[in-house]
Scaffold this motif. Structure first.
Motif, PDB file in Angstrom:
ATOM      1  N   MET A   1       2.633  62.747  85.921  1.00 61.22           N
ATOM      2  CA  MET A   1       1.536  63.350  86.650  1.00 61.22           C
ATOM      3  C   MET A   1       0.371  62.366  86.743  1.00 61.22           C
ATOM      4  O   MET A   1       0.154  61.569  85.836  1.00 61.22           O
ATOM      5  CB  MET A   1       1.078  64.639  85.965  1.00 61.22           C
ATOM      6  N   ALA A   2      -0.365  62.427  87.836  1.00 60.29           N
ATOM      7  CA  ALA A   2      -1.438  61.464  88.079  1.00 60.29           C
ATOM      8  C   ALA A   2      -2.796  62.083  87.769  1.00 60.29           C
ATOM      9  O   ALA A   2      -3.045  63.258  88.049  1.00 60.29           O
ATOM     10  CB  ALA A   2      -1.399  60.990  89.525  1.00 60.29           C
ATOM     11  N   VAL A   3      -3.673  61.287  87.192  1.00 62.44           N
ATOM     12  CA  VAL A   3      -5.051  61.685  86.942  1.00 62.44           C
ATOM     13  C   VAL A   3      -5.963  60.738  87.719  1.00 62.44           C
ATOM     14  O   VAL A   3      -5.863  59.519  87.579  1.00 62.44           O
ATOM     15  CB  VAL A   3      -5.399  61.627  85.441  1.00 62.44           C
ATOM     16  N   HIS A   4      -6.824  61.306  88.548  1.00 66.91           N
ATOM     17  CA  HIS A   4      -7.743  60.528  89.381  1.00 66.91           C
ATOM     18  C   HIS A   4      -9.168  60.857  88.962  1.00 66.91           C
ATOM     19  O   HIS A   4      -9.591  62.019  89.055  1.00 66.91           O
ATOM     20  CB  HIS A   4      -7.540  60.861  90.856  1.00 66.91           C
ATOM     21  N   VAL A   5      -9.910  59.868  88.500  1.00 70.96           N
ATOM     22  CA  VAL A   5     -11.282  60.077  88.039  1.00 70.96           C
ATOM     23  C   VAL A   5     -12.213  59.173  88.838  1.00 70.96           C
ATOM     24  O   VAL A   5     -11.974  57.962  88.954  1.00 70.96           O
ATOM     25  CB  VAL A   5     -11.426  59.770  86.533  1.00 70.96           C
ATOM     26  N   GLY A   6     -13.262  59.763  89.394  1.00 69.83           N
ATOM     27  CA  GLY A   6     -14.226  58.982  90.164  1.00 69.83           C
ATOM     28  C   GLY A   6     -15.569  59.679  90.208  1.00 69.83           C
ATOM     29  O   GLY A   6     -15.893  60.517  89.360  1.00 69.83           O
ATOM     30  N   THR A   7     -16.357  59.354  91.217  1.00 71.64           N
ATOM     31  CA  THR A   7     -17.691  59.920  91.360  1.00 71.64           C
ATOM     32  C   THR A   7     -17.812  60.633  92.702  1.00 71.64           C
ATOM     33  O   THR A   7     -16.991  60.444  93.603  1.00 71.64           O
ATOM     34  CB  THR A   7     -18.773  58.835  91.264  1.00 71.64           C
ATOM     35  N   SER A   8     -18.851  61.444  92.816  1.00 72.38           N
ATOM     36  CA  SER A   8     -19.156  62.120  94.076  1.00 72.38           C
ATOM     37  C   SER A   8     -20.094  61.221  94.873  1.00 72.38           C
ATOM     38  O   SER A   8     -21.292  61.189  94.608  1.00 72.38           O
ATOM     39  CB  SER A   8     -19.803  63.484  93.802  1.00 72.38           C
ATOM     40  N   GLY A   9     -19.534  60.511  95.822  1.00 70.53           N
ATOM     41  CA  GLY A   9     -20.305  59.526  96.576  1.00 70.53           C
ATOM     42  C   GLY A   9     -20.200  58.149  95.968  1.00 70.53           C
ATOM     43  O   GLY A   9     -19.849  57.992  94.791  1.00 70.53           O
ATOM     44  N   TRP A  10     -20.506  57.145  96.785  1.00 68.74           N
ATOM     45  CA  TRP A  10     -20.428  55.768  96.289  1.00 68.74           C
ATOM     46  C   TRP A  10     -21.658  54.944  96.636  1.00 68.74           C
ATOM     47  O   TRP A  10     -21.786  53.806  96.198  1.00 68.74           O
ATOM     48  CB  TRP A  10     -19.188  55.064  96.851  1.00 68.74           C
ATOM     49  N   SER A  11     -22.577  55.481  97.418  1.00 66.76           N
ATOM     50  CA  SER A  11     -23.705  54.681  97.898  1.00 66.76           C
ATOM     51  C   SER A  11     -25.023  55.301  97.475  1.00 66.76           C
ATOM     52  O   SER A  11     -25.492  56.279  98.071  1.00 66.76           O
ATOM     53  CB  SER A  11     -23.650  54.553  99.430  1.00 66.76           C
ATOM     54  N   TYR A  12     -25.606  54.736  96.401  1.00 64.43           N
ATOM     55  CA  TYR A  12     -26.894  55.206  95.902  1.00 64.43           C
ATOM     56  C   TYR A  12     -27.751  53.988  95.565  1.00 64.43           C
ATOM     57  O   TYR A  12     -27.292  53.073  94.876  1.00 64.43           O
ATOM     58  CB  TYR A  12     -26.714  56.051  94.634  1.00 64.43           C
ATOM     59  N   ASP A  13     -28.996  54.011  96.005  1.00 57.28           N
ATOM     60  CA  ASP A  13     -29.890  52.883  95.718  1.00 57.28           C
ATOM     61  C   ASP A  13     -30.036  52.664  94.219  1.00 57.28           C
ATOM     62  O   ASP A  13     -30.129  51.513  93.756  1.00 57.28           O
ATOM     63  CB  ASP A  13     -31.274  53.134  96.336  1.00 57.28           C
ATOM     64  N   HIS A  14     -30.066  53.746  93.457  1.00 56.25           N
ATOM     65  CA  HIS A  14     -30.293  53.613  92.008  1.00 56.25           C
ATOM     66  C   HIS A  14     -29.034  53.214  91.249  1.00 56.25           C
ATOM     67  O   HIS A  14     -29.051  53.183  90.022  1.00 56.25           O
ATOM     68  CB  HIS A  14     -30.878  54.908  91.435  1.00 56.25           C
ATOM     69  N   TRP A  15     -27.959  52.891  91.969  1.00 58.79           N
ATOM     70  CA  TRP A  15     -26.787  52.321  91.311  1.00 58.79           C
ATOM     71  C   TRP A  15     -26.781  50.794  91.369  1.00 58.79           C
ATOM     72  O   TRP A  15     -25.853  50.163  90.874  1.00 58.79           O
ATOM     73  CB  TRP A  15     -25.499  52.880  91.920  1.00 58.79           C
TER      74      TRP A  15
END
Length: 242
Positions: free
Chosen positions: A1-15
């Motif tokens: 089984m696959a587990v996919h972990v990430g974030t909501s959105g990828w473009s933030y100035d404060h990143w």
């Protein structure tokens, strides 16, 4: 089984300085993101649904194996509250077709004031093509009922598991996959705070239970402030061995 972990959105100035080098143009941020993560939840689609050609472009730009989840447009979920969804479903299906193997899950977040309406939800899930994997995020408490969970199961739709201020954390799996949105640990404000390592280990244990049941898992962090989502996602991914 696959587990996919990430974030909501990828473009933030404060990143800047967290996910990408300071001063990185917005057009180059996705290229940095895909070097660190294998999935992302697109949130901008909620405010303005992209052109179908844009989805085709993402299919070309995203690396092999990358999984793109997409938040459904507010025109469908908040303005019409799933009423007469056919026109929107047609646009969504066209976009989903263009994404090809890069498509993951369509997130349908209902309006917080949208009270339970089983017939409307059932109709929407019926007209949505069965090859579009969908997760539904309920914000009104009336939806949390066994009959609603059973309705989701009949359609193979996932109940969206939530973590966040004022939101019920119901660990319910209604589909062959589980969809988790982690909105931050702050008890008074959504999208705020950083999860402690102990909290992330707890979530890793829950993910292990779901995968032991034969389910894929998609988990996205939405606590973008100060880059918390990036660090929390990387920690959770390491805990689940991804």
């Amino acid at each position: 089984m696959a587990v996919h972990v990430g974030t909501s959105g990828w473009s933030y100035d404060h990143w800047d300085g967290v996910l990408y080098p300071p001063g990185t143009p917005s057009r180059d941020r996705l290229a940095h993101y895909v070097r660190r993560f294998g999935t992302v939840e697109l949130n901008a689609s909620f405010y303005r649904w992209p052109r179908t050609a844009t989805f085709a472009g993402w299919r070309q730009r995203l690396p092999e194996g990358f999984q793109l989840s997409v938040k459904a447009p507010r025109g469908l979920t908040h303005a019409k509250r799933l009423y007469a969804p056919e026109a929107w479903v047609e646009r969504i299906a066209a976009a989903w077709h263009e994404l090809g193997p890069k498509r993951a899950v369509l997130l349908v977040q209902l309006h917080p004031a949208a009270a339970r309406d089983d017939a409307r939800l059932d109709h929407f899930l019926t007209v949505l093509p069965d090859w579009v994997r969908v997760a539904v995020e309920f914000r009104h408490p009336s939806w949390h009922d066994e009959a609603v969970f059973a309705l989701l199961e009949r359609h193979g739709a996932a109940y969206c598991v939530m973590s966040g201020a004022g939101l019920p954390c119901v660990l319910r799996a209604t589909a062959p996959f589980v969809y988790v949105r982690l909105h931050g640990p702050d008890p008074t404000h959504l999208y705020a705070g950083s999860y402690a390592d102990a909290d992330l280990r707890w979530w890793a244990d829950r993910i292990a239970e779901w995968t032991a049941q034969g389910r894929d898992v998609h988990a996205y962090f939405n606590n973008d402030g100060h880059g918390h989502a990036v660090r929390n996602a990387e920690t959770l991914r390491s805990l689940v061995g991804g």
